[in-house]
Design a protein around this motif. Sequence first.
Motif, PDB file in Angstrom:
ATOM      1  N   LEU A 148      -3.317   4.773   9.398  1.00 28.50           N
ATOM      2  CA  LEU A 148      -4.341   3.861   8.877  1.00 28.50           C
ATOM      3  C   LEU A 148      -4.127   2.544   9.469  1.00 28.50           C
ATOM      4  O   LEU A 148      -3.055   2.118   9.715  1.00 28.50           O
ATOM      5  N   GLU A 149      -5.529   2.021   9.738  1.00 24.06           N
ATOM      6  CA  GLU A 149      -5.350   0.520  10.325  1.00 24.06           C
ATOM      7  C   GLU A 149      -5.585  -0.487   8.936  1.00 24.06           C
ATOM      8  O   GLU A 149      -6.711  -0.132   8.124  1.00 24.06           O
ATOM      9  N   ILE A 150      -5.067  -1.350   8.595  1.00 26.90           N
ATOM     10  CA  ILE A 150      -5.003  -2.504   7.620  1.00 26.90           C
ATOM     11  C   ILE A 150      -5.555  -3.558   8.187  1.00 26.90           C
ATOM     12  O   ILE A 150      -5.138  -4.244   8.939  1.00 26.90           O
ATOM     13  N   PHE A 151      -6.634  -3.947   7.278  1.00 27.81           N
ATOM     14  CA  PHE A 151      -7.331  -5.332   7.492  1.00 27.81           C
ATOM     15  C   PHE A 151      -7.386  -6.061   6.128  1.00 27.81           C
ATOM     16  O   PHE A 151      -7.446  -5.615   4.966  1.00 27.81           O
ATOM     17  N   ILE A 152      -6.845  -7.383   6.330  1.00 27.82           N
ATOM     18  CA  ILE A 152      -6.875  -8.504   5.282  1.00 27.82           C
ATOM     19  C   ILE A 152      -7.602  -9.627   5.392  1.00 27.82           C
ATOM     20  O   ILE A 152      -7.366 -10.213   6.727  1.00 27.82           O
ATOM     21  N   ASP A 153      -8.656  -9.955   4.880  1.00 29.76           N
ATOM     22  CA  ASP A 153      -9.676 -10.799   5.333  1.00 29.76           C
ATOM     23  C   ASP A 153     -10.431 -10.676   6.457  1.00 29.76           C
ATOM     24  O   ASP A 153     -10.369 -11.671   7.684  1.00 29.76           O
ATOM     25  N   ASN A 154     -10.421  -9.285   7.088  1.00 35.19           N
ATOM     26  CA  ASN A 154     -11.271  -8.904   8.205  1.00 35.19           C
ATOM     27  C   ASN A 154     -10.337  -9.267   9.357  1.00 35.19           C
ATOM     28  O   ASN A 154     -10.765  -9.151  10.465  1.00 35.19           O
ATOM     29  N   VAL A 155      -9.066  -9.363   9.468  1.00 35.22           N
ATOM     30  CA  VAL A 155      -7.988  -9.591  10.301  1.00 35.22           C
ATOM     31  C   VAL A 155      -7.228  -8.369  10.079  1.00 35.22           C
ATOM     32  O   VAL A 155      -6.485  -7.938   9.211  1.00 35.22           O
ATOM     33  N   SER A 156      -7.224  -7.706  11.374  1.00 39.98           N
ATOM     34  CA  SER A 156      -6.257  -6.584  11.413  1.00 39.98           C
ATOM     35  C   SER A 156      -4.835  -6.726  11.268  1.00 39.98           C
ATOM     36  O   SER A 156      -4.418  -7.668  11.919  1.00 39.98           O
ATOM     37  N   ARG A 157      -3.861  -6.098  10.435  1.00 33.38           N
ATOM     38  CA  ARG A 157      -2.761  -6.286  10.295  1.00 33.38           C
ATOM     39  C   ARG A 157      -1.695  -5.062  10.901  1.00 33.38           C
ATOM     40  O   ARG A 157      -0.652  -5.034  10.500  1.00 33.38           O
ATOM     41  N   GLY A 158      -2.576  -4.092  11.566  1.00 35.07           N
ATOM     42  CA  GLY A 158      -1.589  -3.375  12.537  1.00 35.07           C
ATOM     43  C   GLY A 158      -1.931  -1.880  11.876  1.00 35.07           C
ATOM     44  O   GLY A 158      -2.669  -1.840  10.777  1.00 35.07           O
ATOM     45  N   THR A 159      -1.756  -0.931  12.732  1.00 36.09           N
ATOM     46  CA  THR A 159      -1.745   0.662  12.414  1.00 36.09           C
ATOM     47  C   THR A 159      -0.405   0.923  11.582  1.00 36.09           C
ATOM     48  O   THR A 159       0.693   1.028  12.345  1.00 36.09           O
ATOM     49  N   VAL A 160      -0.409   1.838  10.428  1.00 37.04           N
ATOM     50  CA  VAL A 160       0.788   2.472  10.056  1.00 37.04           C
ATOM     51  C   VAL A 160       0.593   4.046  10.301  1.00 37.04           C
ATOM     52  O   VAL A 160      -0.628   4.505  10.208  1.00 37.04           O
ATOM     53  N   SER A 161       1.851   4.690  10.470  1.00 38.39           N
ATOM     54  CA  SER A 161       1.665   5.912  10.899  1.00 38.39           C
ATOM     55  C   SER A 161       2.054   6.807   9.338  1.00 38.39           C
ATOM     56  O   SER A 161       2.695   6.381   8.513  1.00 38.39           O
ATOM     57  N   LEU A 162       1.381   7.787   9.079  1.00 36.02           N
ATOM     58  CA  LEU A 162       1.427   8.574   7.849  1.00 36.02           C
ATOM     59  C   LEU A 162       2.368   9.907   8.128  1.00 36.02           C
ATOM     60  O   LEU A 162       2.447  10.748   7.421  1.00 36.02           O
ATOM     61  N   VAL A 163       3.049   9.991   9.272  1.00 34.73           N
ATOM     62  CA  VAL A 163       4.023  11.216   9.729  1.00 34.73           C
ATOM     63  C   VAL A 163       5.232  11.088   9.172  1.00 34.73           C
ATOM     64  O   VAL A 163       5.875  10.030   9.258  1.00 34.73           O
ATOM     65  N   ASN A 164       5.538  12.237   8.547  1.00 42.67           N
ATOM     66  CA  ASN A 164       7.193  12.111   8.266  1.00 42.67           C
ATOM     67  C   ASN A 164       7.302  13.790   8.155  1.00 42.67           C
ATOM     68  O   ASN A 164       6.567  14.623   8.083  1.00 42.67           O
ATOM     69  N   SER A 165       8.716  14.149   8.243  1.00 41.53           N
ATOM     70  CA  SER A 165       9.032  15.722   8.313  1.00 41.53           C
ATOM     71  C   SER A 165       8.807  16.292   7.177  1.00 41.53           C
ATOM     72  O   SER A 165       8.394  17.404   7.188  1.00 41.53           O
ATOM     73  N   SER A 166       8.771  15.582   5.956  1.00 44.20           N
ATOM     74  CA  SER A 166       8.383  16.344   4.473  1.00 44.20           C
ATOM     75  C   SER A 166       7.444  15.605   4.020  1.00 44.20           C
ATOM     76  O   SER A 166       7.241  14.294   4.201  1.00 44.20           O
ATOM     77  N   SER A 167       6.822  16.159   2.847  1.00 43.19           N
ATOM     78  CA  SER A 167       5.881  15.386   1.920  1.00 43.19           C
ATOM     79  C   SER A 167       6.340  14.443   1.079  1.00 43.19           C
ATOM     80  O   SER A 167       7.294  14.721   0.422  1.00 43.19           O
ATOM     81  N   VAL A 168       5.980  12.997   1.080  1.00 43.49           N
ATOM     82  CA  VAL A 168       6.672  12.114   0.344  1.00 43.49           C
ATOM     83  C   VAL A 168       5.488  11.167   0.190  1.00 43.49           C
ATOM     84  O   VAL A 168       4.685  10.592   0.990  1.00 43.49           O
ATOM     85  N   TYR A 169       5.285  10.569  -1.258  1.00 37.55           N
ATOM     86  CA  TYR A 169       4.435   9.506  -1.424  1.00 37.55           C
ATOM     87  C   TYR A 169       5.412   8.317  -1.398  1.00 37.55           C
ATOM     88  O   TYR A 169       6.281   8.012  -2.204  1.00 37.55           O
ATOM     89  N   THR A 170       4.943   7.168  -0.735  1.00 38.79           N
ATOM     90  CA  THR A 170       6.002   6.236  -0.476  1.00 38.79           C
ATOM     91  C   THR A 170       5.155   4.741  -0.094  1.00 38.79           C
ATOM     92  O   THR A 170       3.813   4.992   0.285  1.00 38.79           O
ATOM     93  N   ILE A 201       0.944  -1.278   0.143  1.00 44.43           N
ATOM     94  CA  ILE A 201       0.095   0.005   0.014  1.00 44.43           C
ATOM     95  C   ILE A 201       0.842   1.311   0.092  1.00 44.43           C
ATOM     96  O   ILE A 201       1.909   1.314   0.824  1.00 44.43           O
ATOM     97  N   TYR A 202       0.656   2.383  -0.977  1.00 47.48           N
ATOM     98  CA  TYR A 202       1.580   3.344  -1.014  1.00 47.48           C
ATOM     99  C   TYR A 202       0.499   4.430  -0.489  1.00 47.48           C
ATOM    100  O   TYR A 202      -0.772   4.371  -1.039  1.00 47.48           O
ATOM    101  N   ALA A 203       1.047   5.725   0.126  1.00 47.54           N
ATOM    102  CA  ALA A 203       0.135   6.625   0.598  1.00 47.54           C
ATOM    103  C   ALA A 203       1.251   7.927   0.787  1.00 47.54           C
ATOM    104  O   ALA A 203       2.495   7.686   0.476  1.00 47.54           O
ATOM    105  N   GLU A 204       0.696   9.210   1.103  1.00 45.35           N
ATOM    106  CA  GLU A 204       1.524  10.369   1.254  1.00 45.35           C
ATOM    107  C   GLU A 204       1.996  10.448   2.858  1.00 45.35           C
ATOM    108  O   GLU A 204       0.803  10.329   3.657  1.00 45.35           O
ATOM    109  N   LYS A 205       3.137  10.713   3.077  1.00 44.68           N
ATOM    110  CA  LYS A 205       3.441  10.795   4.396  1.00 44.68           C
ATOM    111  C   LYS A 205       3.741  12.394   4.605  1.00 44.68           C
ATOM    112  O   LYS A 205       4.486  12.898   3.540  1.00 44.68           O
ATOM    113  N   GLN A 206       3.455  13.185   5.605  1.00 41.99           N
ATOM    114  CA  GLN A 206       3.848  14.367   5.815  1.00 41.99           C
ATOM    115  C   GLN A 206       3.495  14.862   7.169  1.00 41.99           C
ATOM    116  O   GLN A 206       3.464  13.874   8.094  1.00 41.99           O
TER     117      GLN A 206
END
Length: 207
Positions: free
Chosen positions: A92-114, A81-86
């Motif tokens: 974002l919390e990610i679910f695959i087949d209704n099972v949570s795979r954890g929460t990912v942070s979108l915080v970064n010192s500068s804006s970047v799609y990664t 999964i790709y998103a913008e960090k800034q």
Amino acid sequence: MNMLKTSCRSWRSLMVIAAVACGLTSVNANAATKIEDNAAGWTYQNLPQYSDSQASGGTARGGARSGATAQRSFTGRSIEIYAEKQSDGGSLEIFIDNVSRGTVSLVNSSSVYTRVFAATNLSAGSHTLRIVTRSTNWNNFDYIVVDDAVSPTPTPTATPRPPTPTPTATPRPPTPTPTATPRPPTPTPTATPRPPTPTPTATPRPP
């Protein structure tokens, strides 16, 4: 024969054009497929599309509301999964087949799609992806990449064992030689002197 080759090339070209028009792009020769945010099959709730020249395809999905969702089915053994960090990014919390795979942070010192998430070695077949925003900061999602290839299992590295130390013999103290106890000398018996026997004196007889 040449006409057949030309027809095959034309058919492949039409398939590529159709995939691009639907937001599906082949990433490499290993059957990896890039699925844009505007591809058919996505279901969104409170996650509107916005334009950004830095985003893949020029668009992405985002908002500052917690609980917004993006969902779709995919077929593959891995997903990214790709998103913008800034600086004011959310999570974002990610679910695959209704099972949570954890929460990912979108915080970064500068804006970047990664890339912000990856799951590998999924079971073969169809799966359901659900992305849920978990912040009131800027939450977003750009695109995903799915792949049918199985990631190689890393070979476990043997943990070296420390050498077994050679046992050191404990020195024993020398056994002391027994010392003979000296005996006092036996005293020489001293003879008891006897008094001299008196010489008998003759008794004078009368005349």
